[in-house]
Design a protein around this motif. Sequence first.
Motif, PDB file in Angstrom:
ATOM      1  N   LEU A  87       1.705  19.180   6.407  1.00 35.75           N
ATOM      2  CA  LEU A  87       1.046  20.416   5.888  1.00 35.75           C
ATOM      3  C   LEU A  87       0.869  20.704   4.270  1.00 35.75           C
ATOM      4  N   ASN A  88       1.931  20.339   3.703  1.00 32.92           N
ATOM      5  CA  ASN A  88       1.968  20.347   2.077  1.00 32.92           C
ATOM      6  C   ASN A  88       1.057  19.227   1.630  1.00 32.92           C
ATOM      7  N   TYR A  89       0.613  18.142   2.328  1.00 33.38           N
ATOM      8  CA  TYR A  89      -0.183  17.098   1.788  1.00 33.38           C
ATOM      9  C   TYR A  89      -1.644  17.640   1.866  1.00 33.38           C
ATOM     10  N   VAL A  90      -1.883  18.151   3.040  1.00 38.12           N
ATOM     11  CA  VAL A  90      -3.417  18.450   3.471  1.00 38.12           C
ATOM     12  C   VAL A  90      -3.573  20.033   3.065  1.00 38.12           C
ATOM     13  N   LYS A  91      -2.741  20.987   2.666  1.00 40.86           N
ATOM     14  CA  LYS A  91      -3.231  22.497   2.733  1.00 40.86           C
ATOM     15  C   LYS A  91      -4.263  22.785   1.495  1.00 40.86           C
ATOM     16  N   ASN A  92      -3.892  22.083   0.477  1.00 38.46           N
ATOM     17  CA  ASN A  92      -4.850  22.143  -0.706  1.00 38.46           C
ATOM     18  C   ASN A  92      -5.962  21.229  -0.726  1.00 38.46           C
ATOM     19  N   LEU A  93      -6.101  20.621   0.528  1.00 38.63           N
ATOM     20  CA  LEU A  93      -7.619  20.215   0.650  1.00 38.63           C
ATOM     21  C   LEU A  93      -8.152  20.929   1.448  1.00 38.63           C
ATOM     22  N   GLY A  94      -7.689  22.081   1.709  1.00 38.55           N
ATOM     23  CA  GLY A  94      -8.728  23.024   2.878  1.00 38.55           C
ATOM     24  C   GLY A  94      -8.517  22.808   3.998  1.00 38.55           C
TER      25      GLY A  94
ATOM     26  N   ALA B 288       0.828  -1.386   0.157  1.00 35.52           N
ATOM     27  CA  ALA B 288      -0.201  -0.073   0.041  1.00 35.52           C
ATOM     28  C   ALA B 288       0.817   1.244  -0.026  1.00 35.52           C
ATOM     29  N   MET B 289       2.272   0.995   0.182  1.00 35.07           N
ATOM     30  CA  MET B 289       3.094   2.539   0.075  1.00 35.07           C
ATOM     31  C   MET B 289       3.142   3.000  -1.250  1.00 35.07           C
ATOM     32  N   ASN B 290       2.255   3.445  -1.767  1.00 38.46           N
ATOM     33  CA  ASN B 290       2.494   4.132  -3.062  1.00 38.46           C
ATOM     34  C   ASN B 290       1.853   5.453  -3.096  1.00 38.46           C
ATOM     35  N   GLU B 291       2.254   6.378  -3.822  1.00 41.22           N
ATOM     36  CA  GLU B 291       1.733   7.699  -3.802  1.00 41.22           C
ATOM     37  C   GLU B 291       0.417   7.887  -4.464  1.00 41.22           C
ATOM     38  N   THR B 292       0.085   7.141  -5.383  1.00 37.93           N
ATOM     39  CA  THR B 292      -1.458   7.393  -5.842  1.00 37.93           C
ATOM     40  C   THR B 292      -2.293   6.989  -4.836  1.00 37.93           C
ATOM     41  N   GLN B 293      -2.177   5.816  -4.219  1.00 34.36           N
ATOM     42  CA  GLN B 293      -3.005   5.124  -3.218  1.00 34.36           C
ATOM     43  C   GLN B 293      -3.154   6.025  -2.240  1.00 34.36           C
ATOM     44  N   ALA B 294      -1.861   6.637  -1.695  1.00 33.33           N
ATOM     45  CA  ALA B 294      -1.903   7.616  -0.541  1.00 33.33           C
ATOM     46  C   ALA B 294      -2.476   8.714  -0.859  1.00 33.33           C
ATOM     47  N   ARG B 295      -2.271   9.387  -1.795  1.00 33.92           N
ATOM     48  CA  ARG B 295      -3.247  10.714  -2.292  1.00 33.92           C
ATOM     49  C   ARG B 295      -4.662  10.524  -2.041  1.00 33.92           C
ATOM     50  N   LYS B 296      -5.156   9.404  -2.770  1.00 37.23           N
ATOM     51  CA  LYS B 296      -6.548   9.211  -2.879  1.00 37.23           C
ATOM     52  C   LYS B 296      -7.056   9.104  -1.192  1.00 37.23           C
ATOM     53  N   ALA B 297      -6.162   8.215  -0.487  1.00 41.39           N
ATOM     54  CA  ALA B 297      -6.761   8.027   0.833  1.00 41.39           C
ATOM     55  C   ALA B 297      -6.826   9.257   1.627  1.00 41.39           C
ATOM     56  N   VAL B 298      -5.817  10.251   1.464  1.00 40.62           N
ATOM     57  CA  VAL B 298      -5.667  11.247   2.383  1.00 40.62           C
ATOM     58  C   VAL B 298      -6.884  12.396   1.941  1.00 40.62           C
ATOM     59  N   GLU B 299      -7.080  12.376   0.516  1.00 40.76           N
ATOM     60  CA  GLU B 299      -8.414  13.176   0.184  1.00 40.76           C
ATOM     61  C   GLU B 299      -9.614  12.669   0.776  1.00 40.76           C
ATOM     62  N   ALA B 300      -9.900  11.473   0.863  1.00 34.84           N
ATOM     63  CA  ALA B 300     -11.026  11.134   1.659  1.00 34.84           C
ATOM     64  C   ALA B 300     -11.057  11.011   3.027  1.00 34.84           C
ATOM     65  N   LEU B 301      -9.933  10.765   3.688  1.00 33.88           N
ATOM     66  CA  LEU B 301     -10.016  10.927   4.985  1.00 33.88           C
ATOM     67  C   LEU B 301     -10.075  12.378   5.388  1.00 33.88           C
ATOM     68  N   VAL B 302      -9.729  13.529   4.710  1.00 32.86           N
ATOM     69  CA  VAL B 302      -9.751  14.761   5.074  1.00 32.86           C
ATOM     70  C   VAL B 302     -11.234  15.087   5.039  1.00 32.86           C
ATOM     71  N   VAL B 303     -11.787  14.559   3.810  1.00 27.98           N
ATOM     72  CA  VAL B 303     -13.395  14.985   3.622  1.00 27.98           C
ATOM     73  C   VAL B 303     -14.137  14.296   4.880  1.00 27.98           C
ATOM     74  N   LEU B 304     -13.816  12.984   5.310  1.00 23.16           N
ATOM     75  CA  LEU B 304     -14.416  12.411   6.440  1.00 23.16           C
ATOM     76  C   LEU B 304     -14.129  13.230   7.539  1.00 23.16           C
ATOM     77  N   SER B 305     -12.833  13.742   7.921  1.00 19.26           N
ATOM     78  CA  SER B 305     -12.406  14.304   9.231  1.00 19.26           C
ATOM     79  C   SER B 305     -13.093  15.841   9.207  1.00 19.26           C
ATOM     80  N   GLN B 306     -13.237  16.488   7.984  1.00 18.22           N
ATOM     81  CA  GLN B 306     -13.748  17.860   8.160  1.00 18.22           C
ATOM     82  C   GLN B 306     -15.431  17.631   8.217  1.00 18.22           C
TER      83      GLN B 306
END
Length: 415
Positions: free
Chosen positions: A157-164, A99-117
């Motif tokens: 910070l760089n990972y999540v700042k563009n996700l609001g 699971a340690m790959n960039e594409t999978q991680a980006r998608k996961a972070v996007e979904a988890l930020v939405v759920l967390s917000q």
Amino acid sequence: MQKKDVEILIVGAGIIGTAIGAELSRRGAKVCIIDRGTVGRGCSYGNAGWMTPCFAMPLPMPGMLLKSMKWLLDPEGPLYIKPSLSVNLAHWMWAFMKAMNETQARKAVEALVVLSQKSLTEYEKLGQKYPALNFEQKGLMMVSRTQPGVDAAVAELNYVKNLGVPGKVLNGDDIAAMEPALKGPLLGGVYFSNEAMAEPFQVVQALANEIRAYGGEIIENCELQDIVISGNKVESVLTSQGEFKPQQLVMATGSWSKDLARLMRLRVPILGGKGYAMIVPPLEKQPQYPIMLVEKKIAITPRQGSLRIAGTLELVDQDFTITQRRVESIKKGAREFLHLPQDLEIQELWAGLRPCTPDGVPLVGYHKNISNLMLAVGHQMLGLQSGAGTGLLVADLIEGKTPFVDLKVLDANRF
Ligand SMILES: Cc1cc2nc3c(=O)[nH]c(=O)nc-3n(C[C@H](O)[C@H](O)[C@H](O)COP(=O)(O)OP(=O)(O)OC[C@H]3O[C@@H](n4cnc5c(N)ncnc54)[C@H](O)[C@@H]3O)c2cc1C
């Protein structure tokens, strides 16, 4: 014993089960929630209480391999796996590395930020209704004494700042001015301004209260023991308090889920990520902000009249024993950054098992082979911060609404 007909049966009264139950009850569904113990006494009891969309990174982030291998071999490191020949562990580790790959991680972070917000907005409302939550939105500091630590905070910070998720980089002087309780000198870190904290046990109690207030039922000390499947449906659920016939079954059983899924011949590869939290009396120099000590992976949460210090992740299989050596390493790590007295009094020491999937993302959704079975498990390090959002998502799915988050990432059938 008579069978009990229920519209929606939820198993597990932790943050995930109660958040789902509260949302469904508010929307008018008839909900019954059972727990083998009492409400909120699983992993949701003593966690750090952080509601922090900034921490939406799944555990197997790219670049983690070397770092985690180094930690794994150190019994005092923040992440530890006791060497063992368990087949479960071997499968889990293999999937973790894949699971340690960039594409999978980006998608996961996007979904988890939405759920967390989404969750944060819900908790703010809940905090207004239930003052016992002690909901406070002060933001959160990540601090470090080393350049790799600062780099890790800035990468976050760089990972999540563009996700609001807003945040700003701090230098050592900024940190000293903001949080005098920290021992200097510090090199730098990041301040995330929107993050919140609350009393985790009180959050679950408030959600349980919502369930009851909207006509739902909670049955404690009621253990799920077997599940009868007929065709492609759950027919009935056998428990220590009799048999239930649910129209829909929602599993929100945290770190217990792997073994319970086996009752239905399903593979749910969840291991426990054991962590500890200790409550200590307020320090003479009491921190004002929740603080993440980056290299130590220790979470400091100021409370009214005390302080919570939490940390470590030790992969285990339903083992709740307390390893004193790891408790000591948390104290030692915290002492490097805070003015802890030599004879630190520990008022409460607690261990909880984070329900960890190998790819660091929860499993949420209907099962493809059992049409009335919904899974909502595997919320790893962020069950509180993503709990209320999971409640909204599951309620939407049960109502047949379009999900507000990419469901492929959370796919309940992916293992
Ligand atoms: C030290 C530490 C710090 C943490 N800090 C944070 C944080 O700051 N923010 C954050 O978001 N997350 C944090 N977490 C993670 C968070 O606590 C978990 O992700 C979350 O509690 C998982 O919730 P859950 O409802 O899935 O599981 P649980 O709370 O464990 O609930 C599962 C429930 O299922 C019940 N159950 C199990 N088997 C059965 C059965 N057979 N029949 C009936 N009932 C059953 C159990 O009794 C339990 O009540 C932390 C975790 C730890 C350990």
